[in-house]
Design an enzyme around this catalytic site. Structure first.
Site, PDB file in Angstrom:
ATOM      1  N   ASP A 182       0.867  -1.180   0.000  1.00  0.00           N
ATOM      2  CA  ASP A 182       0.000   0.000   0.000  1.00  0.00           C
ATOM      3  C   ASP A 182       0.904   1.231   0.000  1.00  0.00           C
ATOM      4  O   ASP A 182       2.130   1.125  -0.182  1.00  0.00           O
ATOM      5  CB  ASP A 182      -0.982  -0.039   1.186  1.00  0.00           C
ATOM      6  CG  ASP A 182      -0.296   0.218   2.532  1.00  0.00           C
ATOM      7  OD1 ASP A 182       0.953   0.275   2.583  1.00  0.00           O
ATOM      8  OD2 ASP A 182      -1.011   0.360   3.545  1.00  0.00           O
TER       9      ASP A 182
ATOM     10  N   CYS B 298       3.372  -2.997   4.012  1.00  0.00           N
ATOM     11  CA  CYS B 298       2.487  -1.876   4.329  1.00  0.00           C
ATOM     12  C   CYS B 298       3.247  -1.084   5.392  1.00  0.00           C
ATOM     13  O   CYS B 298       4.449  -1.332   5.582  1.00  0.00           O
ATOM     14  CB  CYS B 298       1.102  -2.334   4.777  1.00  0.00           C
ATOM     15  SG  CYS B 298       1.058  -3.314   6.286  1.00  0.00           S
TER      16      CYS B 298
ATOM     17  N   THR C 129       3.229  -1.099   8.713  1.00  0.00           N
ATOM     18  CA  THR C 129       3.751  -1.968   9.768  1.00  0.00           C
ATOM     19  C   THR C 129       4.096  -3.368   9.277  1.00  0.00           C
ATOM     20  O   THR C 129       4.758  -4.134   9.998  1.00  0.00           O
ATOM     21  CB  THR C 129       2.694  -2.149  10.877  1.00  0.00           C
ATOM     22  OG1 THR C 129       1.539  -2.781  10.287  1.00  0.00           O
ATOM     23  CG2 THR C 129       2.296  -0.829  11.500  1.00  0.00           C
TER      24      THR C 129
ATOM     25  N   HIS D 166      11.743 -23.014   8.789  1.00  0.00           N
ATOM     26  CA  HIS D 166      10.767 -23.699   9.645  1.00  0.00           C
ATOM     27  C   HIS D 166       9.330 -23.638   9.126  1.00  0.00           C
ATOM     28  O   HIS D 166       8.559 -24.563   9.348  1.00  0.00           O
ATOM     29  CB  HIS D 166      10.791 -23.095  11.062  1.00  0.00           C
ATOM     30  CG  HIS D 166      12.051 -23.414  11.803  1.00  0.00           C
ATOM     31  ND1 HIS D 166      12.247 -23.060  13.120  1.00  0.00           N
ATOM     32  CD2 HIS D 166      13.181 -24.061  11.417  1.00  0.00           C
ATOM     33  CE1 HIS D 166      13.453 -23.470  13.511  1.00  0.00           C
ATOM     34  NE2 HIS D 166      14.037 -24.071  12.495  1.00  0.00           N
TER      35      HIS D 166
ATOM     36  N   HIS E 132       9.499 -30.199  10.499  1.00  0.00           N
ATOM     37  CA  HIS E 132       8.658 -29.045  10.170  1.00  0.00           C
ATOM     38  C   HIS E 132       7.601 -29.369   9.116  1.00  0.00           C
ATOM     39  O   HIS E 132       6.636 -28.613   8.963  1.00  0.00           O
ATOM     40  CB  HIS E 132       9.527 -27.880   9.697  1.00  0.00           C
ATOM     41  CG  HIS E 132      10.488 -27.421  10.753  1.00  0.00           C
ATOM     42  ND1 HIS E 132      10.083 -26.787  11.901  1.00  0.00           N
ATOM     43  CD2 HIS E 132      11.835 -27.565  10.853  1.00  0.00           C
ATOM     44  CE1 HIS E 132      11.135 -26.529  12.666  1.00  0.00           C
ATOM     45  NE2 HIS E 132      12.212 -27.001  12.057  1.00  0.00           N
TER      46      HIS E 132
HETATM   47  C1  RB5 Z   1      -1.677   2.878   6.403  1.00  0.00           C
HETATM   48  O1  RB5 Z   1      -1.686   4.132   6.999  1.00  0.00           O
HETATM   49  C2  RB5 Z   1      -1.334   1.790   7.410  1.00  0.00           C
HETATM   50  O2  RB5 Z   1      -2.402   1.594   8.261  1.00  0.00           O
HETATM   51  C3  RB5 Z   1      -0.977   0.524   6.697  1.00  0.00           C
HETATM   52  O3  RB5 Z   1       0.105   0.753   5.866  1.00  0.00           O
HETATM   53  C4  RB5 Z   1      -0.576  -0.648   7.552  1.00  0.00           C
HETATM   54  O4  RB5 Z   1       0.417  -0.313   8.468  1.00  0.00           O
HETATM   55  C5  RB5 Z   1      -1.659  -1.424   8.145  1.00  0.00           C
HETATM   56  O5  RB5 Z   1      -1.451  -2.475   8.766  1.00  0.00           O
END
Ligand code: RB5
Length: 150
Positions: free
Chosen positions: A13, A70, A72, A103, A138
């Site tokens: 994203d 993304c 996080t 694993h 595994h």
């Molecule tokens: C976008 O702002 C953010 O929420 C997305 O990139 C991600 O971290 C969601 O898990």
């Protein structure tokens, strides 16, 4: 992994866009073929809209390995793991990247675009792509992950 005959799938994203562009260039510079599922700009998008098509393609066997991002790495990973044949692991260091291959036989790596230096992300991807599944004890563990879904 054979570089020129294996197409790697990549998607992010807006939160992972800069990292996706960096990793994509590194992959191409290193001889890989890349299928980019988007997003294609820094404009805000909902991560499921770009991750679902990649994860479905991996699930259906169209691509063997994928790299997703993304902000996080969590939203991307959670979305991808909705598919029975997908094993997506969130990684922020090289040891984790090695272990999700050794694993978990992970076929997708998820990276936190807003929490890692780009060079570190590339090192992590290199480990992910160059490590083989260990098998042995595994195998039955990995087989049990999606057993009731199939
Ligand atoms: C976008 O702002 C953010 O929420 C997305 O990139 C991600 O971290 C969601 O898990």
């Amino acid at each position: 992994m054979t570089k020129s005959t294996t197409v790697l799938a990549i998607a992010s994203d807006h939160g992972g866009f800069e990292m996706k562009e960096f990793i994509k260039k590194k992959l191409i510079d290193n001889g890989y073929i890349v299928k980019d599922f988007g997003t294609y700009s820094k404009e805000s998008v909902d991560y499921p809209d770009v991750i679902h098509p990649l994860a479905k393609a991996i699930n259906d066997g169209e691509y063997k390995m994928g790299i997703i991002m993304c902000g996080t790495g969590n939203g991307a990973q959670i979305t991808a793991n909705k598919y029975a044949n997908v094993r997506a692991g969130l990684c922020w260091n090289e040891e984790q990247a090695m272990l999700i291959r050794l694993h978990n036989n992970a076929n997708i790596i998820s990276l936190p675009g807003r929490f890692l230096p780009l060079d570190q992300a590339w090192k992590i991807v290199e480990v992910f792509l160059s490590t083989n599944f260990e098998g042995g004890r595994h195998i039955q563990r990995v087989n049990k992950i999606s057993k009731i879904l199939k």
